[in-house]
Design an enzyme around this catalytic site. Structure first.
Site, mmCIF file in Angstrom:
data_model
loop_
_atom_site.group_PDB
_atom_site.id
_atom_site.type_symbol
_atom_site.label_atom_id
_atom_site.label_comp_id
_atom_site.label_asym_id
_atom_site.label_seq_id
_atom_site.Cartn_x
_atom_site.Cartn_y
_atom_site.Cartn_z
ATOM 1 N N HIS A 118 0.490 -1.292 0.237
ATOM 2 C CA HIS A 118 -0.215 0.224 -0.053
ATOM 3 C C HIS A 118 1.097 1.616 -0.140
ATOM 4 C CE1 HIS A 118 1.000 -1.032 4.124
ATOM 5 N NE2 HIS A 118 1.181 0.719 4.455
ATOM 6 N N HIS B 210 5.000 6.572 -1.382
ATOM 7 C CA HIS B 210 6.048 5.694 -0.971
ATOM 8 C C HIS B 210 5.353 4.207 -1.319
ATOM 9 C CE1 HIS B 210 6.636 6.244 3.259
ATOM 10 N NE2 HIS B 210 6.991 4.626 3.427
HETATM 11 P P1 2AM Z 1 5.349 2.751 5.740
HETATM 12 O O1 2AM Z 1 4.426 3.435 4.621
HETATM 13 O O2 2AM Z 1 6.419 3.199 5.070
HETATM 14 O O3 2AM Z 1 5.155 1.741 5.138
HETATM 15 C C1 2AM Z 1 0.642 0.889 8.507
HETATM 16 O O4 2AM Z 1 1.562 0.657 9.921
HETATM 17 C C2 2AM Z 1 1.777 1.872 7.818
HETATM 18 O O5 2AM Z 1 1.803 2.716 8.480
HETATM 19 C C3 2AM Z 1 2.980 1.404 7.272
HETATM 20 O O6 2AM Z 1 3.180 0.915 5.925
HETATM 21 C C4 2AM Z 1 3.939 2.525 7.678
HETATM 22 O O7 2AM Z 1 4.961 2.426 6.885
HETATM 23 C C5 2AM Z 1 2.779 3.508 8.125
HETATM 24 N N1 2AM Z 1 3.646 4.709 9.471
HETATM 25 C C6 2AM Z 1 3.564 5.503 9.282
HETATM 26 N N2 2AM Z 1 4.046 6.385 10.604
HETATM 27 C C7 2AM Z 1 4.194 5.383 11.157
HETATM 28 C C8 2AM Z 1 5.328 4.746 12.309
HETATM 29 N N3 2AM Z 1 5.214 5.798 13.108
HETATM 30 N N4 2AM Z 1 5.002 3.382 12.703
HETATM 31 C C9 2AM Z 1 4.448 2.393 11.934
HETATM 32 N N5 2AM Z 1 3.598 2.506 11.089
HETATM 33 C C10 2AM Z 1 3.869 4.037 10.829
#
Ligand code: 2AM
Length: 181
Positions: A37, A120
């Site tokens: 995603h 991304h």
């Molecule tokens: P990502 O998009 O880089 O993978 C669910 O956890 C999604 O939220 C993940 O895909 C994650 O990063 C994003 N995300 C952004 N900030 C986050 C945080 N502080 N902790 C966990 N997930 C985070």
């Protein structure tokens, strides 16, 4: 508590392209098809009433559908490892949608997002000893590009964490539209 985030789910042919690029590097922990995603807003842990307010507020967003494509590979290198991701183009509509979603979250009672937005699709996570392989992957797939796909909705997901990894459940889908009608 509910651990929430808002994301775009790329369509199957685009996910297939990303999965085909993944290899058997043992140091890279690849993201499964179900979990691919593009995060627009990480919300984090919220209680049910706030989760409902966020869902309602997201439902009032008016934003036109737009086209996107996968373009290039990048990394977020951190002290103990990092993430390997696919970039998207153009970044402007996706950044504008993310900003609108952030405003909707603030209206529902959340703190505004203070971190810069870097659209991304995370492909893999690695520990410190995976850096060399991550670097090699990035170089090998620097020109990775998909066909254009239509973004016609965004999705509120709940993240369920377990020792088997994360499972993302779709809570609500919000169609993109030209105006409130
Ligand atoms: P990502 O998009 O880089 O993978 C669910 O956890 C999604 O939220 C993940 O895909 C994650 O990063 C994003 N995300 C952004 N900030 C986050 C945080 N502080 N902790 C966990 N997930 C985070």
């Amino acid at each position: 508590m509910h651990r929430l985030f808002v994301a775009i789910r790329p369509p199957e042919p685009i996910r297939d392209l990303l999965i085909d690029a993944m290899d058997d590097s043992p140091e890279l922990g690849w993201v499964s098809d179900d979990n691919l995603h593009l995060t627009l807003r990480f919300i984090g842990e919220v209680e049910r009433p706030l989760a409902n307010d966020v869902a309602d507020s997201l439902g009032r967003i008016a934003f036109p559908g737009f086209e996107l494509k996968i373009s290039g590979i990048g990394r977020f290198d951190r002290r103990n490892g990092g993430t390997l991701w696919a970039g998207v183009e153009p970044r402007r509509p996706v950044a504008e949608l993310a900003a609108k979603i952030d405003r909707a979250c603030v209206l529902a009672g959340l703190e505004p997002e203070r971190r810069a937005f870097h659209p991304h699709v995370t492909l893999a996570r690695y520990r410190r000893d995976g850096r060399v392989e991550a670097d090699a992957f990035e170089q090998r797939h620097a020109t990775l590009a998909s066909t254009v796909f239509e973004v016609d909705r965004f999705i509120l997901f709940e993240s369920h964490l377990s020792r088997h990894g994360a499972h993302y459940e779709e809570v609500a889908a919000y169609p993109l539209k030209l105006s409130d009608c």
